[in-house]
Design an enzyme around this catalytic site. Structure first.
Site, PDB file in Angstrom:
ATOM      1  CD  GLN A  72      -2.799   1.220   2.433  1.00  0.00           C
ATOM      2  OE1 GLN A  72      -2.376   0.785   3.500  1.00  0.00           O
ATOM      3  NE2 GLN A  72      -3.987   1.791   2.306  1.00  0.00           N
ATOM      4  NE  ARG A 332      30.843 -12.088  27.840  1.00  0.00           N
ATOM      5  CZ  ARG A 332      32.027 -11.559  27.545  1.00  0.00           C
ATOM      6  NH1 ARG A 332      33.014 -11.614  28.434  1.00  0.00           N
ATOM      7  NH2 ARG A 332      32.234 -10.992  26.370  1.00  0.00           N
ATOM      8  CG  HIS A 362      34.873 -19.316  45.314  1.00  0.00           C
ATOM      9  ND1 HIS A 362      34.300 -20.145  46.249  1.00  0.00           N
ATOM     10  CD2 HIS A 362      36.200 -19.623  45.322  1.00  0.00           C
ATOM     11  CE1 HIS A 362      35.234 -20.893  46.811  1.00  0.00           C
ATOM     12  NE2 HIS A 362      36.398 -20.590  46.268  1.00  0.00           N
TER      13      HIS A 362
END
Length: 467
Positions: A72, A332, A362
């Site tokens: 359109q 990640r 840790h």
């Protein structure tokens, strides 16, 4: 009988106040127009045509060849938009449904019911309607004394009596395809906006003596359109409730559904527990009997069975069965955690693999590395992978031990059954059964403490404590 659908997606969406094309705004991780197309596809269409205008290329990029397209060029109203599909559907028989790309909550079941009702009634047009206690701003469905649709009246044109009607026009229609395009050519634009309106087709068909029916859907919330950010938020809330309820019905425990955010299409196995504040996004799959702890975020990842994620962030990563992570750790992209492996608190893994039963307790970072099975990684270990220009890769063999506060400067290989002494900076390979130690030798200087500035402060503190 052929079934076709036209999706109207050419509007600019100025009220969204966004550079992003309106129908591309997401509801629970999926663009609104994609939600609509997905439900339409489930109804087994012969042809699907999406009307695009502003932002056409981005819509094509998202939807690909799942639909045909008509453009359109000028925004001249909904009737004009539908008419752009004539070159694709004009010679087709059967039924054509018209929907909007900014109504993401409709379901395939509703569309199937609409097609079936339209077919049973032998109608030229069937309007999908709904009932609401607050019909303000919607077009009202006016019926005669025997329940036949007389007209659709807009809010601004409604009499006091008509304004009290609770049945509204949802903006979804089913038409006889040939009669639709014939009527569209009769629609005029003699209105304040100078546009061609699709609802005018209903009046044209009524005047021609055609059957116009109305099918009332069960759930008004499906018809919610999105024209601004407020409506986007409301639609997202409805969709989120629907998604969460489906998971719970399928055996997932969601402790606080009102504060759990799961994207459309996420897969979760039975007996998994989702704690409050969790976000699960994108192409994520979670197995059975896992626990996703409070405030964790998982994006585009695969989580196995019996996995525990405690307040951690996982993106584009894999956690195999019986592994665990957290609290406050980060996987990640391209991180892979093996079976029974442990990633503790304040750790980060990027583009690296930890083998089965490897433990990283840790405060450690592993990037661009392959670690074998049964390895111990002490506190504060850093895999030094970047030289300022390029990333480099390291390998650690099975049953190795990496002592606390060690730096593994890539590229190095630490062999099976080898040992890195705590505090070492490793720049060369460590062979099997060897211990790598790379640190300065300790020297104790007698009485040197008394020469330091801290000595006076320490004496003063000691005197104060002994008073």
């Amino acid at each position: 009988m052929e079934k076709n659908t036209i999706i109207l997606a050419a509007g600019q969406g100025t009220r969204m106040k966004s550079k992003l094309y309106k129908v591309l705004h997401q509801v629970c991780g999926k663009a609104m127009v994609d939600h609509m197309l997905t439900q339409v596809e489930k109804t087994n269409m012969d042809h699907i045509v999406t009307i695009v205008g502003h932002g056409a290329e981005k819509v094509r990029e998202l939807l690909g060849d799942r639909t045909e397209y008509a453009i359109q060029e000028q925004q001249l109203g909904t009737g004009h938009a539908v008419l752009q599909a004539e070159k694709i559907l004009g010679d087709k028989d059967g039924m054509t449904m018209i929907v909007s790309g900014d109504t993401p909550l409709f379901t395939a079941k509703t569309f199937e019911n609409l097609f079936e009702y339209h077919r049973q009634k032998g109608a030229a047009a069937t309007i999908l309607t709904a009932r609401t206690e607050n019909p303000f701003s919607y077009g009202r469905i006016v019926r005669n004394e025997v329940g036949v649709v007389s007209k659709i009246v807009e809010q601004k044109d409604a009499t006091t009596e008509e304004a009290e009607i609770k049945e509204i026009n949802t903006g979804v229609y089913c038409f006889d395809n040939q009669k639709l395009f014939a009527a569209l050519h009769q629609v005029k634009n003699d209105n304040a906006q100078g546009e061609y309106y699709l609802p005018d087709v209903i009046g044209i068909m009524k005047d021609a003596g055609e059957i116009v029916a109305a099918y009332e859907m069960a759930d008004f919330s499906e018809s919610m359109g999105v024209n601004d950010r407020l409506a986007l938020s409301k639609a997202t809330k409805v969709m989120q409730r629907r998604i969460n309820e489906e998971h719970m019905v399928n055996g997932v425990t969601i402790i606080d559904p009102e504060n759990t955010y799961i994207d459309y299409g996420v897969e979760i196995g039975p007996d998994t527990i989702i704690e409050p504040g969790v976000q699960i996004q994108g192409n994520t799959k979670i197995g059975s009997s896992s626990v996703i702890g409070a405030h964790s975020k998982i994006v585009d990842s695969t989580i196995g069975n019996r996995v525990t994620v405690t307040s951690s962030q996982i993106e584009s990563a894999i956690m195999h069965d019986d592994s665990n992570i957290g609290p406050h750790s980060h996987l990640r992209p391209q991180a892979e955690i093996g079976e029974f492996a442990h990633v503790g608190n304040y750790c980060e893994v990027k583009n690296a693999k930890l083998g089965a039963r490897t433990k990283m307790g840790h405060l450690s970072y592993v990037g661009d590395a392959d670690l074998g099975t049964d390895i111990n990684i002490g506190c504060g270990v850093v895999f030094v992978n970047y030289d300022g220009m390029n990333k480099h890769h390291s390998t650690v063999g099975d049953y190795a031990f990496i002592g606390s506060n060690s730096n593994i400067v890539a590229p190095v290989t630490i062999a099976d059954h080898s040992y890195v002494a705590a505090g070492s900076t490793i720049t060369n390979d460590v062979n099997k059964f060897e211990m790598g130690i790379a640190r300065g030798r300790q020297v104790n200087k007698e009485g040197y403490f008394k020469k330091l500035p801290v000595y006076d402060a320490a004496l003063k503190a000691e005197e104060e404590n002994n008073k």
